[in-house]
Design a protein around this motif. Structure first.
Motif, PDB file in Angstrom:
ATOM      1  N   LEU A  85       0.727  -1.738   0.352  1.00 29.49           N
ATOM      2  CA  LEU A  85       0.327   0.078   0.003  1.00 29.49           C
ATOM      3  C   LEU A  85       0.853   1.236   0.540  1.00 29.49           C
ATOM      4  CD1 LEU A  85      -2.503   1.333   0.554  1.00 29.49           C
ATOM      5  CD2 LEU A  85      -2.485   1.255   2.586  1.00 29.49           C
ATOM      6  N   THR A  86       1.773   1.276   1.013  1.00 31.69           N
ATOM      7  CA  THR A  86       2.014   2.939   0.688  1.00 31.69           C
ATOM      8  C   THR A  86       3.600   2.867  -0.333  1.00 31.69           C
ATOM      9  OG1 THR A  86       4.293   1.554   2.491  1.00 31.69           O
ATOM     10  CG2 THR A  86       2.527   2.786   3.633  1.00 31.69           C
ATOM     11  N   ALA A  87       4.463   1.633  -0.649  1.00 28.90           N
ATOM     12  CA  ALA A  87       4.642   1.793  -2.186  1.00 28.90           C
ATOM     13  C   ALA A  87       3.806   2.020  -3.555  1.00 28.90           C
ATOM     14  CB  ALA A  87       5.453   0.784  -2.464  1.00 28.90           C
ATOM     15  N   ASN A  88       2.567   1.752  -3.055  1.00 30.56           N
ATOM     16  CA  ASN A  88       1.680   2.669  -3.790  1.00 30.56           C
ATOM     17  C   ASN A  88       1.497   4.111  -4.540  1.00 30.56           C
ATOM     18  OD1 ASN A  88      -1.019   3.176  -6.328  1.00 30.56           O
ATOM     19  ND2 ASN A  88      -1.567   1.232  -5.868  1.00 30.56           N
ATOM     20  N   GLY A  89       1.388   5.156  -5.878  1.00 28.38           N
ATOM     21  CA  GLY A  89       1.905   6.441  -5.601  1.00 28.38           C
ATOM     22  C   GLY A  89       0.878   7.026  -5.803  1.00 28.38           C
ATOM     23  N   ARG A  90      -0.946   6.206  -5.849  1.00 29.94           N
ATOM     24  CA  ARG A  90      -1.741   7.155  -5.253  1.00 29.94           C
ATOM     25  C   ARG A  90      -2.036   6.544  -3.873  1.00 29.94           C
ATOM     26  NH1 ARG A  90      -1.116   5.201 -10.120  1.00 29.94           N
ATOM     27  NH2 ARG A  90      -0.260   3.776  -9.311  1.00 29.94           N
ATOM     28  N   SER A  91      -1.052   6.164  -2.967  1.00 31.22           N
ATOM     29  CA  SER A  91      -1.997   6.322  -1.809  1.00 31.22           C
ATOM     30  C   SER A  91      -0.828   7.658  -1.143  1.00 31.22           C
ATOM     31  CB  SER A  91      -1.339   5.215  -1.211  1.00 31.22           C
ATOM     32  OG  SER A  91       0.834   4.931  -1.094  1.00 31.22           O
ATOM     33  N   GLN A  92       0.116   8.417  -1.636  1.00 29.95           N
ATOM     34  CA  GLN A  92       0.835   9.199  -1.305  1.00 29.95           C
ATOM     35  C   GLN A  92       0.022  10.492  -1.169  1.00 29.95           C
ATOM     36  OE1 GLN A  92       3.762   7.715  -0.784  1.00 29.95           O
ATOM     37  NE2 GLN A  92       2.792   6.177  -1.857  1.00 29.95           N
ATOM     38  N   SER A  93       0.096  11.049   0.371  1.00 31.57           N
ATOM     39  CA  SER A  93      -0.459  12.789   0.756  1.00 31.57           C
ATOM     40  C   SER A  93      -0.323  13.478  -0.131  1.00 31.57           C
ATOM     41  CB  SER A  93       0.227  12.576   2.115  1.00 31.57           C
ATOM     42  OG  SER A  93       1.091  12.727   2.628  1.00 31.57           O
ATOM     43  N   GLY A  94      -0.944  14.819  -0.473  1.00 35.07           N
ATOM     44  CA  GLY A  94      -0.502  16.139  -0.994  1.00 35.07           C
ATOM     45  C   GLY A  94      -1.242  15.815  -2.638  1.00 35.07           C
ATOM     46  N   ARG A  95      -2.222  14.549  -3.279  1.00 32.82           N
ATOM     47  CA  ARG A  95      -2.699  14.543  -4.164  1.00 32.82           C
ATOM     48  C   ARG A  95      -3.823  16.112  -4.795  1.00 32.82           C
ATOM     49  NH1 ARG A  95      -2.740  10.609  -7.747  1.00 32.82           N
ATOM     50  NH2 ARG A  95      -4.464  10.619  -9.189  1.00 32.82           N
ATOM     51  N   THR A  96      -2.828  16.543  -5.477  1.00 31.27           N
ATOM     52  CA  THR A  96      -4.058  17.398  -6.307  1.00 31.27           C
ATOM     53  C   THR A  96      -4.910  16.492  -6.711  1.00 31.27           C
ATOM     54  OG1 THR A  96      -2.480  19.133  -6.001  1.00 31.27           O
ATOM     55  CG2 THR A  96      -4.588  19.682  -7.421  1.00 31.27           C
ATOM     56  N   PRO A  97      -6.726  16.892  -6.379  1.00 25.02           N
ATOM     57  CA  PRO A  97      -6.950  15.695  -6.693  1.00 25.02           C
ATOM     58  C   PRO A  97      -8.054  16.226  -8.266  1.00 25.02           C
ATOM     59  CG  PRO A  97      -8.854  16.765  -4.920  1.00 25.02           C
ATOM     60  CD  PRO A  97      -6.720  17.596  -5.033  1.00 25.02           C
ATOM     61  N   ARG A  98      -8.606  16.104  -9.223  1.00 19.22           N
ATOM     62  CA  ARG A  98      -8.958  16.898 -11.072  1.00 19.22           C
ATOM     63  C   ARG A  98     -10.438  16.637 -10.880  1.00 19.22           C
ATOM     64  NH1 ARG A  98      -4.338  14.035 -14.799  1.00 19.22           N
ATOM     65  NH2 ARG A  98      -5.340  12.630 -13.406  1.00 19.22           N
ATOM     66  N   PRO A  99     -11.152  17.275 -10.022  1.00 16.33           N
ATOM     67  CA  PRO A  99     -12.781  16.577 -10.392  1.00 16.33           C
ATOM     68  C   PRO A  99     -13.386  17.415 -11.709  1.00 16.33           C
ATOM     69  CG  PRO A  99     -12.396  18.522  -9.435  1.00 16.33           C
ATOM     70  CD  PRO A  99     -10.883  18.236  -9.044  1.00 16.33           C
ATOM     71  N   GLN A 100     -14.007  16.448 -12.241  1.00 12.89           N
ATOM     72  CA  GLN A 100     -14.344  16.738 -13.217  1.00 12.89           C
ATOM     73  C   GLN A 100     -16.052  17.445 -13.713  1.00 12.89           C
ATOM     74  OE1 GLN A 100     -12.905  17.311 -16.608  1.00 12.89           O
ATOM     75  NE2 GLN A 100     -11.210  17.059 -14.926  1.00 12.89           N
ATOM     76  N   LYS A 101     -16.625  17.722 -14.217  1.00 12.67           N
ATOM     77  CA  LYS A 101     -18.168  18.499 -14.351  1.00 12.67           C
ATOM     78  C   LYS A 101     -19.333  16.720 -14.729  1.00 12.67           C
ATOM     79  CE  LYS A 101     -22.143  21.318 -15.143  1.00 12.67           C
ATOM     80  NZ  LYS A 101     -22.184  22.662 -15.642  1.00 12.67           N
ATOM     81  N   THR A 102     -18.137  16.717 -16.389  1.00 11.82           N
ATOM     82  CA  THR A 102     -19.340  15.671 -16.754  1.00 11.82           C
ATOM     83  C   THR A 102     -17.897  14.468 -16.808  1.00 11.82           C
ATOM     84  OG1 THR A 102     -20.818  16.864 -18.168  1.00 11.82           O
ATOM     85  CG2 THR A 102     -20.477  14.951 -18.854  1.00 11.82           C
ATOM     86  N   VAL A 103     -18.148  13.418 -16.764  1.00  8.02           N
ATOM     87  CA  VAL A 103     -17.450  12.645 -16.940  1.00  8.02           C
ATOM     88  C   VAL A 103     -17.590  10.817 -18.046  1.00  8.02           C
ATOM     89  CG1 VAL A 103     -16.156   9.865 -15.372  1.00  8.02           C
ATOM     90  CG2 VAL A 103     -16.106  12.208 -14.379  1.00  8.02           C
ATOM     91  N   VAL A 104     -16.949  10.547 -19.014  1.00  9.55           N
ATOM     92  CA  VAL A 104     -17.112  10.207 -19.979  1.00  9.55           C
ATOM     93  C   VAL A 104     -15.960   8.835 -20.164  1.00  9.55           C
ATOM     94  CG1 VAL A 104     -17.259  10.070 -22.954  1.00  9.55           C
ATOM     95  CG2 VAL A 104     -16.996  12.410 -21.683  1.00  9.55           C
ATOM     96  N   ARG A 105     -17.114   8.055 -20.217  1.00  8.98           N
ATOM     97  CA  ARG A 105     -16.952   6.319 -20.850  1.00  8.98           C
ATOM     98  C   ARG A 105     -17.545   6.107 -21.867  1.00  8.98           C
ATOM     99  NH1 ARG A 105     -14.566   1.540 -17.213  1.00  8.98           N
ATOM    100  NH2 ARG A 105     -14.244  -0.056 -19.219  1.00  8.98           N
ATOM    101  N   GLY A 106     -16.432   5.430 -22.902  1.00  9.91           N
ATOM    102  CA  GLY A 106     -17.003   5.557 -24.174  1.00  9.91           C
ATOM    103  C   GLY A 106     -17.193   6.035 -24.836  1.00  9.91           C
ATOM    104  N   GLY A 107     -17.563   5.805 -26.320  1.00 15.49           N
ATOM    105  CA  GLY A 107     -17.862   6.537 -27.657  1.00 15.49           C
ATOM    106  C   GLY A 107     -16.481   7.801 -28.549  1.00 15.49           C
ATOM    107  N   GLY A 108     -15.968   7.366 -27.329  1.00 13.39           N
ATOM    108  CA  GLY A 108     -14.188   7.334 -28.420  1.00 13.39           C
ATOM    109  C   GLY A 108     -13.865   8.690 -27.864  1.00 13.39           C
TER     110      GLY A 108
END
Length: 419
Positions: A85-108
């Motif tokens: 867990l601690t070696a995983n890059g996503r588990s590091q503190s201080g991450r800046t989130p990148r929230p989106q109003k609309t998330v798209v999956r599929g359709g290219g």
């Protein structure tokens, strides 16, 4: 699903719970079973049966506390799971989130769903680091990521693949939020509202309508991730009706996520135990193992709310997981021709043999099942246990490839479930 089915199943669930409470009262009451104090206790038990346990999705407070103590003591295999867990890059503190109003999956064009799952896994992993390691900076990071998304996200769009995003990221976001629900500054109410507004309605719609297709058109995974999302949203929002809808679908749903459709055939194994053929076995093994992970998540969340889906229908899910594990360990399994209808007109299709595609793929879904069946239930599940051993210690999102498949499960089962 058919409303009659839903109502019948709901009543059955209620009766089962009521009967269980009555039996428990009689058993524990002894001679004084009918005294007024026992009546009060029974009333309390009734209240408890309708309240949700928190945290109560993939991890109970007992799971988190055990991991915390074992890691602090330097015990294996928890320590190896913690290092993963601690070696995983996503588990590091201080991450800046990148929230989106609309998330798209599929359709290219405009696909951006990777931003959502990367942040969800970062929130989840940081939340785990806080619970187990006590580090406030990880808690702050998890809180800030979840708050950023709940204050921004308005819709999930795309082609038919949007339903995968609505399912997968629904249950995963709710699980991260559940771990942070009491943390200072975390906006639980806004997360709950986002889960209802953006996810739940579409999860429900998919299970009822299957995007306008035949009920058997979509593979088990599509149903399962949407069922898992509904179950997790029900728990997060303390909404019994949403939770029960997911349960009813598991027992009785029309699509391939319902247990008897996900595991349509039982075959005797060499040791006299049954193996359960999985619905996607003729398709490929990556999606088959993914399905084991999705149903496992549903069973664990239900277990932490006092409902045993793991053992339902004489351990039907266990037999399915044993079948999948045995084949992916390189051994032979029997296969019955599987037939289904697809499209709007239920065009007939069939698989006549098991698919070797993706055979032996590693996904962190096995330790949860291994420890449930061998430790909680004291059952022998040799194929599940051998698969779990081959993946141990389990990592999480980002440890199993950079594509979305590496984020289909939250992982870290060795750390959280070893007993």
């Amino acid at each position: 699903m058919g409303h009659h089915n839903a109502h019948r199943m709901s009543r059955r669930s209620v009766l089962k719970v009521a009967g269980g409470l009555a039996a428990a009262g009689a058993a524990s009451g002894g001679v004084a079973a009918w005294s007024s104090s026992s009546a009060d206790a029974a009333a309390d038990a009734g209240k408890k049966a309708t309240a949700f346990t928190h945290p109560g999705m993939l991890h109970s407070s007992g799971d988190l506390n055990r991991a915390k103590k074992r890691v602090a003591a330097g015990d294996e295999p928890w320590l190896s799971g913690w290092k993963r867990l601690t070696a995983n890059g996503r588990s590091q503190s201080g991450r800046t989130p990148r929230p989106q109003k609309t998330v798209v999956r599929g359709g290219g064009s405009g696909e951006n769903y990777g931003l959502l799952y990367a942040d969800i896994h970062a929130a989840y992993q940081n939340a785990l680091r806080w619970h187990i390691g006590g580090t406030q900076e990880n808690a702050d990071t998890a809180r800030d990521i979840l708050n950023a998304w709940s204050g921004t996200l308005k819709s999930i769009e795309g082609d038919t693949n949007r339903y995968l995003a609505l399912g997968l990221y629904g249950w995963q976001f709710a699980n991260a939020a559940e771990l942070m629900r009491d943390y200072d500054g975390f906006d639980l109410e806004r997360s709950q509202q986002m889960m209802r507004d953006v996810f739940h309605g579409w999860n429900h719609d998919f299970l009822v309508r299957h995007n306008g297709t035949c009920d058997s058109h979509y593979w088990a995974n599509w149903d399962l991730c949407n069922m898992a999302s509904m179950m997790a949203i029900g728990i997060l929002c303390d909404d019994r009706a949403i939770y029960d809808e997911a349960l009813d679908y598991f027992y009785d749903g029309a699509g391939n996520g319902a247990i008897k459709n996900a595991v349509p055939f039982l075959h005797p194994d060499v040791d006299g135990h049954d193996l359960g053929q999985w619905q996607e076995s003729g398709r490929d093994q990556g999606h088959t193992i993914m399905g084991i992970g999705q149903m496992g998540a549903i069973c664990e969340m239900a277990w932490n709310q006092g409902t045993d889906l793991y053992g339902y229908d004489n351990n039907r899910f266990m037999k399915g997981a044993q079948y999948v594990a045995k084949y992916n360990l390189g051994q032979d399994v029997p296969f019955t021709t599987y037939e289904w209808g697809s499209g709007h007109n239920c065009t007939p299709n069939s698989h006549t043999e098991i698919s070797p595609g993706g055979r032996g793929q590693q996904r962190p879904v096995w330790d949860m099942l291994h420890y449930h069946y061998t430790r909680r239930r004291k059952l022998s599940v040799p194929y599940i246990s051998e698969m779990a051993q081959s993946v141990r210690p389990e990592g999480g999102g980002g440890d199993y490839g950079a594509s979305s498949g590496g984020y289909d499960q939250l992982g870290f089962g060795t750390l959280l479930y070893a007993k």
